[in-house]
Design an enzyme around this catalytic site. Structure first.
Site, PDB file in Angstrom:
ATOM      1  N   HIS A   3       0.862  -1.184   0.000  1.00  0.00           N
ATOM      2  CA  HIS A   3       0.000   0.000   0.000  1.00  0.00           C
ATOM      3  C   HIS A   3       0.895   1.230   0.000  1.00  0.00           C
ATOM      4  CE1 HIS A   3      -2.827   2.987   1.700  1.00  0.00           C
ATOM      5  NE2 HIS A   3      -3.819   2.174   1.377  1.00  0.00           N
ATOM      6  N   ASP A  23       2.864  -4.801   8.008  1.00  0.00           N
ATOM      7  CA  ASP A  23       1.627  -4.035   7.847  1.00  0.00           C
ATOM      8  C   ASP A  23       0.467  -5.032   7.897  1.00  0.00           C
ATOM      9  OD1 ASP A  23      -0.565  -2.581   7.055  1.00  0.00           O
ATOM     10  OD2 ASP A  23       0.258  -1.952   5.124  1.00  0.00           O
ATOM     11  N   GLN A  81      -4.751  -5.216   6.545  1.00  0.00           N
ATOM     12  CA  GLN A  81      -5.706  -6.044   5.816  1.00  0.00           C
ATOM     13  C   GLN A  81      -5.758  -7.474   6.344  1.00  0.00           C
ATOM     14  OE1 GLN A  81      -7.879  -5.198   3.457  1.00  0.00           O
ATOM     15  NE2 GLN A  81      -7.260  -3.054   3.356  1.00  0.00           N
ATOM     16  N   LYS A 115     -10.652  -1.362  10.013  1.00  0.00           N
ATOM     17  CA  LYS A 115     -10.643  -2.528   9.124  1.00  0.00           C
ATOM     18  C   LYS A 115     -11.111  -3.784   9.852  1.00  0.00           C
ATOM     19  CE  LYS A 115      -8.065  -0.299   5.913  1.00  0.00           C
ATOM     20  NZ  LYS A 115      -8.488   0.064   4.569  1.00  0.00           N
ATOM     21  N   CYS A 117      -4.898   2.743  -3.674  1.00  0.00           N
ATOM     22  CA  CYS A 117      -3.658   3.211  -3.025  1.00  0.00           C
ATOM     23  C   CYS A 117      -2.564   2.157  -3.127  1.00  0.00           C
ATOM     24  CB  CYS A 117      -3.910   3.589  -1.571  1.00  0.00           C
ATOM     25  SG  CYS A 117      -5.020   4.983  -1.364  1.00  0.00           S
TER      26      CYS A 117
END
Length: 636
Positions: free
Chosen positions: A350, A427, A430, A453, A591
């Site tokens: 991202h 990260d 997600q 999220k 993104c």
């Protein structure tokens, strides 16, 4: 009335002026007394009688005197009953949104401040989920056209996983509606699900609906998987926004990669905080400050358990994953990355895991290196390891691609980075809504996530830092709460996590994040993973029946993300058409422009799944896309 009988020189029959004067004085005196405000009638004990009319209604009464023939109401008297024909109110005729909301509002006034959740929490620690094995690697391929798709054969990740699926016992998969014609066996499982299957235990009878979450923050230290059978209709009833209609059609929410919807328990927890606990935290000596501090720090402990972090001191609250990555870049990065050092990322990242590192490299003279992906959208591990060397200071990698859904071999990447002495940031924005995360098993140095999220409010996120690493990292922002002592000559910083939480934090939304974790604990993350895998396969089979549709990203290991394009139709047109059908997807570059350009694209349509999605949601998406294609062919 007395009249003059002729005395005093007045003609006979004319009233005596003295008599008239006395009568006039008596009349005006009576009028004056009647016009004075009367005290409200009471029941004798000082309570207002129900028949008394409030003063503000007395003043406003002339406004409501609509009928010209309405009788005057004496001051202080009870108002007459209003005829039914004037304001007949039929509860059954109330607006639809009131009917929908009524069950939500029926909250007992005497609800206890603490209420356990049967079957959802226990002091036992869950069995660890085995590490995800690396996917078979294709030959290195950095450039070239996107992979060709044969709709009859299906994408590579389905073919690879299909033989694994024939391994009972497992709860029966949902029946495939005949509209798509797919057999029930069309639900192959991913290999990571195969490993997790022994964790699923389904009782003979489900214990019933989950009670509404009360504002209870004290929880046992350990968690076991939920004993609830997964009932998607019960889950959907927990999310009031799913009853919305868009353009007269039921809302189909398939934009979960952008943000997830919020269960009623999270909404109620926010409301309870503002109604009963609202205060700044840590620094006051009054009752509400104690309540707010307890709720805030309890949420931190829930995050610790959710991630299996060693200590709550390893958990820093931020606004989201983006701010978390920037915090690491501007604090740890500035302190540890210098000229000619190297940072390794992947093509899957991202923008939030690209731009902060570019900015740091530009500032200090470091170099950004990028690991390639193969034609399926999976990281090529051999090429990734070739990028590591003595100058590598940091590896920053996503656990799940937001654009393709690829689950990266993050455990192997962490191990490889550590062999070269590099720190690793993962990260997890997600990942956290799709699978259980264990930061100790991953052995990463930093892990970042966004609350919105994972069914929590917006504006709240988390940075996990390995024990000890945060206390030797310089703060990013200065202000209150992050200090131990301040003079005009020097400042002594607080210990972690306070040293990274300058100023007033997002207290209420942190508490809301804790409530979202409670909800996921009750449902069971392994149940969520399995459910979404079934939906992913079902959706993949359905989408491949749409003429001209091509799925982008077919790695063997995927989370619930389907990114696609349709030949001859712009992605913006697809998104607009689906919106008219009440279906929410995302159309654009997500993104993540570099990974889309790897496949020769500037944008895709992305449908992303969550625990409340159904096969009917997928059917609606597929049917709408088929109508869109049919309409274009007809116009052509």
């Amino acid at each position: 009335m007395s009249t003059n009988s002729g005395s005093g020189g007045l003609p006979p029959g004319v009233p005596d002026p003295d008599v008239l004067a006395r009568m006039a004085a008596g009349f005006f005196s009576a009028v004056s007394q009647t016009a004075q405000p009367q005290p409200p009638a009471t029941d004798g004990a000082g309570a207002l009688a129900t028949a008394a009319t409030p003063a503000f209604l007395q003043e406003a009464r002339p406004i409501f005197a609509v009928p010209a023939s309405a009788p005057a109401i004496p001051v202080g008297a009870a108002a007459p009953a209003i005829p039914d024909s004037t304001v007949a109110f039929d509860p059954a005729a109330a607006p639809a949104f009131l009917h929908a909301a009524r069950p939500i509002l029926a909250t007992p006034a005497t609800a206890s401040a603490t209420q356990g959740v049967p079957g959802g929490l226990s002091s036992a620690q869950p069995p660890a989920v085995p590490a995800i094995p690396p996917a078979p690697l294709a030959a290195p391929e950095i450039a070239g056209s996107a992979p060709a798709f044969d709709p009859a054969a299906g994408p590579a990740f389905l073919q690879a996983a299909r033989p694994i699926f024939a391994t009972p016992p497992a709860p029966p998969s949902p029946t495939v509606p005949s509209s798509l014609g797919a057999p029930e066996s069309a639900f192959p499982a991913f290999s990571f699900l195969e490993e997790a299957r022994p964790l699923f235990s389904y009782p003979p009878t489900a214990p019933g609906p989950v009670p509404a979450l009360q504002p209870a923050d004290a929880q046992p230290a350990g968690i076991v998987l939920s004993s609830r059978d997964f009932d998607v209709e019960t889950i959907r009833r927990d999310f009031p926004i799913l009853r919305e209609r868009v353009g007269g059609r039921p809302l189909v929410w398939l934009d979960n990669g952008a943000t997830t919807q919020k269960p009623q328990s999270v909404i109620d927890r926010l409301s309870y905080f503002y109604a009963h606990e609202n205060s700044n935290v840590h620094r006051a000596a009054h009752e509400l400050a104690a309540r707010a501090t307890d709720a805030y720090e309890s949420a931190r402990e829930k995050v610790r358990r959710f991630l299996n972090a060693p200590s709550a001191r390893d958990i820093v609250f931020v606004r989201g994953a983006t701010e978390g990555i920037n915090l690491v870049a501007q604090s740890w990065g500035r302190q540890n990355i210098h000229k000619d050092d190297e940072i390794v990322i992947t093509w899957l990242e991202h923008h939030a895991n690209i731009v902060p590192w570019q900015m740091l490299c530009s500032e200090v003279g470091a170099r950004l290196r990028v690991a390639p992906v193969d034609a399926s959208g999976q990281v090529i591990l051999e090429e990734f390891e070739r990028l590591l060397g003595p100058r590598t200071r940091l590896v920053a990698v996503t656990q799940v691609s937001n654009a393709l859904g690829t689950i990266t071999p993050v455990s192997e990447m962490v191990q490889a980075a550590h062999r070269h002495g590099a720190a690793v940031l993962v990260d997890g924005a997600q990942a956290v809504s799709h699978m259980r995360v264990d930061v100790q098993a991953l052995d990463c140095d930093f892990y970042v996530l966004s609350g919105h999220k994972m069914f929590a409010p917006t504006g709240i996120g988390v940075v996990f830092g390995k024990p000890g690493i945060l206390d030797v990292t310089r703060p990013w922002q200065g202000g209150g709460n992050m200090i131990q002592d301040v003079t005009f000559e020097r400042t002594i910083y607080n210990v972690a996590p306070a040293r990274f939480e300058a100023g007033t934090g997002n207290i209420a939304d942190a508490v809301g994040l804790g409530a979202a974790i409670d909800y996921l604990d009750r449902v069971g993350m392994e149940n969520v993973t399995r459910r979404e895998a079934e939906l992913l396969h079902y959706a993949t089979d359905g989408l491949l029946r749409v003429p001209g549709l091509r799925i982008i990203g077919t790695a063997r290991e995927k989370a619930g993300v389907l990114s696609f394009v349709i030949e001859g139709i712009r992605t913006e047109e697809v998104g607009d058409y689906l919106n008219q059908e009440g279906i929410a997807v995302r159309a654009g570059h997500h993104c993540a422009q570099p990974i889309l350009r790897r496949f020769g694209l500037e944008s895709t349509v992305r449908a992303s799944l969550a625990l409340y999605n159904t096969c009917e949601d997928i059917d609606a998406l597929v049917a709408a896309l088929q109508r869109l294609q049919a309409g274009r062919r007809h116009r052509g």
